[in-house]
Enzyme design. Structure first.
Site, short mmCIF file in Angstrom:
data_model
loop_
_atom_site.label_atom_id
_atom_site.label_comp_id
_atom_site.label_asym_id
_atom_site.label_seq_id
_atom_site.Cartn_x
_atom_site.Cartn_y
_atom_site.Cartn_z
CB ALA A 1 85.05 35.93 48.65
CE LYS A 2 78.26 35.68 55.41
NZ LYS A 2 78.79 34.60 56.26
CB ALA A 3 82.06 33.16 47.60
CB SER B 1 82.45 39.07 49.22
OG SER B 1 82.75 38.90 50.59
CE1 TYR C 1 79.37 30.15 55.15
CE2 TYR C 1 80.02 31.26 53.12
CZ TYR C 1 79.91 31.26 54.50
OH TYR C 1 80.34 32.34 55.23
#
Length: 307
Positions: free
Chosen positions: A160-162, A63, A166
């Site tokens: 990407a767990k950005a 990420s 969210y």
């Protein structure tokens, strides 16, 4: 409420929980570029064990690479930091633990160009039970299709767990809760099912387990585990696009995720899924999953890092 632990790991040091602070002009706070992970550690008969530590840490660094943040620590160093953090806090943990590593941009520069901003890393871990409550795990939850679409691959990088990714999940979750539902379902820009606000989705039709492809969603570690378990249990499985109305007529549906684990969906858009209760295949996968994370399944002990 978060159950506070004694220490947080921050930039190579263990600091007291309330001393783990950052400056108000930290770059990430203003522009949203940060990456994080959600990892669980389970209390097994042999003690606390982190589930799929290597996979979660690898995804964290992937990420960071996607959003052009260079980590000052290697995967091995970050794995060791998570292990040591749990050891340092272990006297305060009585049950399962949630681990939150965060790579973010700190204080030093402003403006959209982020490359010269200092990179900070923090890891917090606290005791945490079922994300949607024990009743949600057994009885299932009510879900509402959101008016917010899943982030388009044309405009943002979904692998990407950005942190910035969210925002629409927050808005979708808020909308669902204000509609007296527990969770949201997001469609993609073409109207196909994408995922929940922070979970992957599976349905069951005529004994076949189905989940959408990763066209514009995060590559879920819990989803991958569920697919492995389904193969072990000889449950037929396919990965293909699904529509909202197909969920209405599914026999079963459930969410998966590190926080959600395996959570049945009993209702979507005020329509009961199947019999409006947890289905037989969902229950079977849940039981297998909890055996794995609790160290009761020999084949899957490779995924556990004991503290």
């Amino acid at each position: 409420m978060i159950k506070e632990a004694e220490f947080i790991w921050k930039d190579g040091e263990f600091v007291k929980w309330h001393d783990a602070t950052t400056h108000i002009l930290s770059h990430t706070l203003h522009y949203g570029n940060a990456v994080f992970e959600g990892t669980r550690a389970y209390m097994t008969k042999d003690g606390l064990a982190i589930f799929r530590l290597q996979d979660h840490t690898k995804r964290l660094l992937n990420s960071a690479k996607i959003v052009a943040i260079k980590s000052p620590y290697t995967q091995e160093q970050l794995e060791s930091a998570q292990i040591e953090l749990l050891r340092k806090n272990k006297d305060g943990y009585k049950g399962n633990v949630y681990i939150r590593p965060l790579i973010y941009l700190g204080y030093g520069v402003m403006g959209l160009y982020h490359i010269n901003a200092p990179v900070n890393i923090a890891i917090a871990a606290w005791e945490w039970g079922a994300y949607l409550g024990d009743e949600g795990i057994t009885q299932g939850i009510k879900v509402k299709t959101s008016s917010f679409a899943r982030n388009s691959v044309k405009s943002i990088m979904g692998k990407a767990k950005a942190a910035a990714n969210y925002l629409n999940s927050q808005m979708a979750k808020l909308e669902a809760l204000q509609s007296n539902c527990e969770e949201a379902l997001l469609l993609d820009e073409n109207g196909f099912v994408a995922e929940g606000s922070g979970e992957c989705i599976f349905i069951v039709r005529d004994g076949v387990l189905i989940t959408p492809p990763h066209d514009n969603t995060l590559e879920s570690i819990t989803q991958a585990t569920t697919i492995e378990l389904a193969k072990d249990l000889k449950i037929p499985f396919i990965q293909r696009k699904i529509t909202r109305d197909e969920i209405y007529i599914a026999d079963e549906a459930f969410f998966t995720g590190t926080a959600a684990e395996i959570t049945p969906i009993r209702q979507l858009d005020f329509r009961d899924i199947g019999n409006g209760t947890r289905g037989a295949i969902t229950k079977k996968l849940q039981e297998a999953f909890f055996e794995v994370v609790q160290g009761k399944h020999e084949k899957y002990k490779k995924y556990l890092t004991f503290i």
